[in-house]
Motif scaffolding. Sequence first.
Motif, PDB file in Angstrom:
ATOM      1  N   PHE A   8     -55.613  -5.750  23.367  1.00 47.01           N
ATOM      2  CA  PHE A   8     -55.054  -5.690  22.014  1.00 47.01           C
ATOM      3  C   PHE A   8     -55.347  -4.327  21.383  1.00 47.01           C
ATOM      4  CE2 PHE A   8     -54.373  -6.690  17.593  1.00 47.01           C
ATOM      5  CZ  PHE A   8     -53.412  -7.679  17.612  1.00 47.01           C
ATOM      6  N   ARG A   9     -56.578  -3.839  21.552  1.00 46.21           N
ATOM      7  CA  ARG A   9     -56.940  -2.542  20.982  1.00 46.21           C
ATOM      8  C   ARG A   9     -56.146  -1.415  21.641  1.00 46.21           C
ATOM      9  NH1 ARG A   9     -60.827  -0.783  17.738  1.00 46.21           N
ATOM     10  NH2 ARG A   9     -62.098  -2.648  17.928  1.00 46.21           N
ATOM     11  N   LEU A  10     -55.956  -1.487  22.945  1.00 47.81           N
ATOM     12  CA  LEU A  10     -55.161  -0.466  23.633  1.00 47.81           C
ATOM     13  C   LEU A  10     -53.728  -0.422  23.112  1.00 47.81           C
ATOM     14  CD1 LEU A  10     -56.157  -0.688  27.393  1.00 47.81           C
ATOM     15  CD2 LEU A  10     -55.994   1.381  26.042  1.00 47.81           C
ATOM     16  N   ALA A  11     -53.158  -1.598  22.865  1.00 48.78           N
ATOM     17  CA  ALA A  11     -51.755  -1.673  22.458  1.00 48.78           C
ATOM     18  C   ALA A  11     -51.542  -1.372  20.980  1.00 48.78           C
ATOM     19  CB  ALA A  11     -51.196  -3.061  22.785  1.00 48.78           C
ATOM     20  N   THR A  12     -52.465  -1.808  20.133  1.00 49.45           N
ATOM     21  CA  THR A  12     -52.231  -1.698  18.688  1.00 49.45           C
ATOM     22  C   THR A  12     -53.130  -0.696  17.979  1.00 49.45           C
ATOM     23  OG1 THR A  12     -53.808  -3.436  18.100  1.00 49.45           O
ATOM     24  CG2 THR A  12     -51.531  -4.123  18.585  1.00 49.45           C
ATOM     25  N   GLY A  13     -54.228  -0.321  18.611  1.00 48.92           N
ATOM     26  CA  GLY A  13     -55.154   0.604  17.966  1.00 48.92           C
ATOM     27  C   GLY A  13     -56.159  -0.087  17.063  1.00 48.92           C
ATOM     28  N   ARG A  14     -56.210  -1.401  17.120  1.00 45.47           N
ATOM     29  CA  ARG A  14     -57.173  -2.142  16.292  1.00 45.47           C
ATOM     30  C   ARG A  14     -57.604  -3.400  17.041  1.00 45.47           C
ATOM     31  NH1 ARG A  14     -55.330  -6.806  14.083  1.00 45.47           N
ATOM     32  NH2 ARG A  14     -53.088  -7.132  14.038  1.00 45.47           N
ATOM     33  N   ALA A  15     -58.686  -3.973  16.586  1.00 46.55           N
ATOM     34  CA  ALA A  15     -59.161  -5.226  17.183  1.00 46.55           C
ATOM     35  C   ALA A  15     -58.330  -6.385  16.634  1.00 46.55           C
ATOM     36  CB  ALA A  15     -60.630  -5.436  16.843  1.00 46.55           C
ATOM     37  N   PRO A  16     -58.122  -7.423  17.430  1.00 46.96           N
ATOM     38  CA  PRO A  16     -57.402  -8.591  16.910  1.00 46.96           C
ATOM     39  C   PRO A  16     -58.274  -9.337  15.901  1.00 46.96           C
ATOM     40  CG  PRO A  16     -58.258  -9.062  19.093  1.00 46.96           C
ATOM     41  CD  PRO A  16     -58.536  -7.613  18.817  1.00 46.96           C
ATOM     42  N   ASP A  17     -57.633  -9.924  14.904  1.00 46.79           N
ATOM     43  CA  ASP A  17     -58.408 -10.745  13.975  1.00 46.79           C
ATOM     44  C   ASP A  17     -58.727 -12.070  14.666  1.00 46.79           C
ATOM     45  OD1 ASP A  17     -56.300 -12.666  13.527  1.00 46.79           O
ATOM     46  OD2 ASP A  17     -55.460 -11.406  11.954  1.00 46.79           O
ATOM     47  N   PRO A  18     -59.621 -12.857  14.117  1.00 42.91           N
ATOM     48  CA  PRO A  18     -60.024 -14.099  14.793  1.00 42.91           C
ATOM     49  C   PRO A  18     -58.860 -15.042  15.120  1.00 42.91           C
ATOM     50  CG  PRO A  18     -61.567 -13.594  13.045  1.00 42.91           C
ATOM     51  CD  PRO A  18     -60.440 -12.609  12.926  1.00 42.91           C
ATOM     52  N   GLN A  19     -57.876 -15.133  14.237  1.00 43.42           N
ATOM     53  CA  GLN A  19     -56.734 -16.011  14.495  1.00 43.42           C
ATOM     54  C   GLN A  19     -55.897 -15.483  15.658  1.00 43.42           C
ATOM     55  OE1 GLN A  19     -53.994 -16.511  11.240  1.00 43.42           O
ATOM     56  NE2 GLN A  19     -52.940 -18.207  12.227  1.00 43.42           N
ATOM     57  N   GLU A  20     -55.646 -14.183  15.670  1.00 42.43           N
ATOM     58  CA  GLU A  20     -54.877 -13.583  16.770  1.00 42.43           C
ATOM     59  C   GLU A  20     -55.607 -13.781  18.100  1.00 42.43           C
ATOM     60  OE1 GLU A  20     -52.761  -9.898  14.359  1.00 42.43           O
ATOM     61  OE2 GLU A  20     -54.856  -9.709  15.003  1.00 42.43           O
ATOM     62  N   ARG A  21     -56.916 -13.536  18.090  1.00 45.55           N
ATOM     63  CA  ARG A  21     -57.716 -13.709  19.302  1.00 45.55           C
ATOM     64  C   ARG A  21     -57.657 -15.147  19.799  1.00 45.55           C
ATOM     65  NH1 ARG A  21     -62.068 -12.240  17.314  1.00 45.55           N
ATOM     66  NH2 ARG A  21     -61.866 -10.030  17.711  1.00 45.55           N
ATOM     67  N   ALA A  22     -57.771 -16.100  18.884  1.00 46.55           N
ATOM     68  CA  ALA A  22     -57.734 -17.516  19.262  1.00 46.55           C
ATOM     69  C   ALA A  22     -56.391 -17.898  19.874  1.00 46.55           C
ATOM     70  CB  ALA A  22     -58.040 -18.387  18.046  1.00 46.55           C
ATOM     71  N   ILE A  23     -55.309 -17.412  19.288  1.00 40.29           N
ATOM     72  CA  ILE A  23     -53.975 -17.712  19.812  1.00 40.29           C
ATOM     73  C   ILE A  23     -53.805 -17.128  21.210  1.00 40.29           C
ATOM     74  CG2 ILE A  23     -51.506 -17.185  19.525  1.00 40.29           C
ATOM     75  CD1 ILE A  23     -52.032 -17.393  16.455  1.00 40.29           C
ATOM     76  N   LEU A  24     -54.203 -15.883  21.394  1.00 37.62           N
ATOM     77  CA  LEU A  24     -54.058 -15.245  22.700  1.00 37.62           C
ATOM     78  C   LEU A  24     -54.964 -15.888  23.740  1.00 37.62           C
ATOM     79  CD1 LEU A  24     -53.758 -11.559  21.511  1.00 37.62           C
ATOM     80  CD2 LEU A  24     -51.961 -12.920  22.591  1.00 37.62           C
ATOM     81  N   LEU A  25     -56.152 -16.290  23.338  1.00 40.35           N
ATOM     82  CA  LEU A  25     -57.052 -16.967  24.264  1.00 40.35           C
ATOM     83  C   LEU A  25     -56.483 -18.313  24.686  1.00 40.35           C
ATOM     84  CD1 LEU A  25     -59.692 -16.713  25.748  1.00 40.35           C
ATOM     85  CD2 LEU A  25     -60.858 -17.656  23.765  1.00 40.35           C
ATOM     86  N   GLU A  26     -55.881 -19.027  23.750  1.00 42.65           N
ATOM     87  CA  GLU A  26     -55.245 -20.302  24.088  1.00 42.65           C
ATOM     88  C   GLU A  26     -54.072 -20.084  25.031  1.00 42.65           C
ATOM     89  OE1 GLU A  26     -54.664 -24.237  24.467  1.00 42.65           O
ATOM     90  OE2 GLU A  26     -56.367 -23.258  23.495  1.00 42.65           O
ATOM     91  N   GLN A  27     -53.290 -19.035  24.799  1.00 40.82           N
ATOM     92  CA  GLN A  27     -52.176 -18.716  25.698  1.00 40.82           C
ATOM     93  C   GLN A  27     -52.685 -18.396  27.099  1.00 40.82           C
ATOM     94  OE1 GLN A  27     -48.721 -18.728  25.199  1.00 40.82           O
ATOM     95  NE2 GLN A  27     -49.380 -19.880  23.426  1.00 40.82           N
ATOM     96  N   ALA A  28     -53.803 -17.679  27.182  1.00 46.46           N
ATOM     97  CA  ALA A  28     -54.386 -17.350  28.479  1.00 46.46           C
ATOM     98  C   ALA A  28     -54.816 -18.613  29.209  1.00 46.46           C
ATOM     99  CB  ALA A  28     -55.570 -16.395  28.308  1.00 46.46           C
ATOM    100  N   LYS A  29     -55.482 -19.510  28.508  1.00 45.55           N
ATOM    101  CA  LYS A  29     -55.939 -20.764  29.118  1.00 45.55           C
ATOM    102  C   LYS A  29     -54.755 -21.591  29.615  1.00 45.55           C
ATOM    103  CE  LYS A  29     -60.193 -21.168  26.451  1.00 45.55           C
ATOM    104  NZ  LYS A  29     -60.899 -21.929  25.397  1.00 45.55           N
ATOM    105  N   GLU A  30     -53.712 -21.678  28.805  1.00 43.55           N
ATOM    106  CA  GLU A  30     -52.523 -22.441  29.202  1.00 43.55           C
ATOM    107  C   GLU A  30     -51.836 -21.800  30.404  1.00 43.55           C
ATOM    108  OE1 GLU A  30     -49.885 -23.077  25.890  1.00 43.55           O
ATOM    109  OE2 GLU A  30     -51.465 -24.042  24.709  1.00 43.55           O
TER     110      GLU A  30
END
Length: 82
Positions: A8-30
């Motif tokens: 996320f930091r490489l692509a956007t230049g910032r860290a993901p917020d907790p909600q963004e991180r949670a969504i992406l982590l759930e997508q990874a698990k699925e």
Amino acid sequence: AGRINYAFRLATGRAPDPQERAILLEQAKEAIANYRQHSDEAKSLLAVGASKCDPRLDPKELAAWTSVAGIILNLDETITKE
């Protein structure tokens, strides 16, 4: 979470917020669960492109993280940098 933060930091230049991180982590698990059940789909995804995959990597996990990377790269923020 570390992979998501890094990508996320490489692509956007910032860290993901907790909600963004949670969504992406759930997508990874699925995606990992899906590709473990459908390894043929993982192989099909990884067959696309000019580069060969590292044979030491688990193709199901690599396909899942490829999918998550695609989500990050298709964010409006990544494309427009706004």
